[in-house]
Write an enzyme that holds these catalytic residues in place. Sequence first.
Site, PDB file in Angstrom:
ATOM      1  N   ARG A 219      -7.115  -0.457  -8.599  1.00  0.00           N
ATOM      2  CA  ARG A 219      -5.829  -1.139  -8.683  1.00  0.00           C
ATOM      3  C   ARG A 219      -5.785  -2.482  -9.097  1.00  0.00           C
ATOM      4  NH1 ARG A 219      -3.551  -2.376  -3.176  1.00  0.00           N
ATOM      5  NH2 ARG A 219      -3.299  -4.504  -4.291  1.00  0.00           N
TER       6      ARG A 219
ATOM      7  N   HIS B 292       0.169  -3.576  -5.010  1.00  0.00           N
ATOM      8  CA  HIS B 292       0.094  -2.073  -4.386  1.00  0.00           C
ATOM      9  C   HIS B 292       1.878  -1.664  -4.689  1.00  0.00           C
ATOM     10  CE1 HIS B 292       0.591   1.030  -1.387  1.00  0.00           C
ATOM     11  NE2 HIS B 292       1.693   0.328  -0.771  1.00  0.00           N
TER      12      HIS B 292
ATOM     13  N   TYR C 252      -5.468 -11.340  -0.655  1.00  0.00           N
ATOM     14  CA  TYR C 252      -6.640 -10.443  -0.096  1.00  0.00           C
ATOM     15  C   TYR C 252      -7.590  -9.979  -1.435  1.00  0.00           C
ATOM     16  CZ  TYR C 252      -3.689  -6.542  -1.467  1.00  0.00           C
ATOM     17  OH  TYR C 252      -2.899  -5.585  -1.925  1.00  0.00           O
TER      18      TYR C 252
END
Length: 355
Positions: free
Chosen positions: A255, A259, A268
């Site tokens: 990714r 998100h 993160y």
Amino acid sequence: MTEVLPAERDLRRVIGDGETVPDGEVQGLSEADLLELHRWLVLLRTYDERSVVYHRQGRIGTYAIFWNHEAMQAGSVYALERGDWIFPSYRESAIGLLRGMPPSTLLSWWRGHPAGWWNPRDWNVASICVPIATHVPHAAGFAWGSKLRGDPACTIAYFGDGATSEGAFHEGANLAGVMRAPLILFCNNNQWAISTPVEAQTAAETLADKAAGYGIPGIRVDGADVLAVYEATRDAVSRARAGEGPTMIEAVTYRAAPHATADDPSAYIDPERVEEERQRECVGRYEAYLRRLGVLSAEAAEAVRAEAADLMRAGIAEAEAEPPADPALLFSHAYAEPPASFDADLAELRRVLDG
Ligand SMILES: Cc1ncc(C[n+]2csc(CCOP(=O)(O)OP(=O)(O)O)c2C)c(N)n1
Ligand SMILES: [Mg+2]
């Protein structure tokens, strides 16, 4: 005995790197097919990039970005027939474009407008599923139903790495395996479920291994290689049509975007790793492959991009031209016998909206 397809441990790849890894080719794809696949990739990329801009401009709501997921979507749908059924998750929200669905419909969906609802039969595309993995049993049952009716259609269900930890994934996979349903379980393993990395998601060595427990072959493929995804899906479609039952495809990618527009991954994710992935993103990799083959000129690529940009401009204009939805719709299909409080609730909502 569980059937295991050859090369399932290693990622299948077709596109080389232009240096040490040689390019392969897929039997049966003409030059016109290769260019059509390119058009599909650019259509999805343009839709995705424009949608992020429209979100920032406040013209659509929260949006699930699929940048660098285009090869998984275009490659797999290209292996299907028009009569085959697609069950998308929010990550594949724009997959209907590949069936000719107007961008305005999808943009309306993200605007929360009823013009974004469609009849699944019109496109053989089920509703976009937001609850994780809940569409997997629906797709398994649907595929089994096609088999019972003697319909040659197969069904593909898209879900993420995180979805393979949900009960619904396991229930759907088990049912499909037992019934030998013509189903393709397509896992986009982008290695993150929002902020949960795939290592924290499972102790299995690969996600494709999960299929073995249900007597389903698992194939692993480079998810940024549109041709490898196409070929793997074509194999799965042949098995399904031959009555051999479901196949799970684990398409491995990374990714390379948040998100969704509501996420801040800097809390993160390793930005260097993201940058590396952005350098090897799937649309650019395929364009480089086509240029090495001498199939794609700079002018042709530009024309495809311009066509996609025009389509999006027209799509947002059309979505914004829709009259506002009637707020009563929020209430009208909720209960067969609406509670007495609804009238007052609706009046209050109208007061707030009008104010
Ligand atoms: C049943 C359910 N639980 C939790 C959520 C909240 N949620 C939204 S996206 C997401 C992560 C899913 O990750 P993955 O399956 O890997 O798909 P990806 O978003 O990476 O494509 C979660 C937990 C949800 N939508 N549905
Ligand atoms: Mg994921």
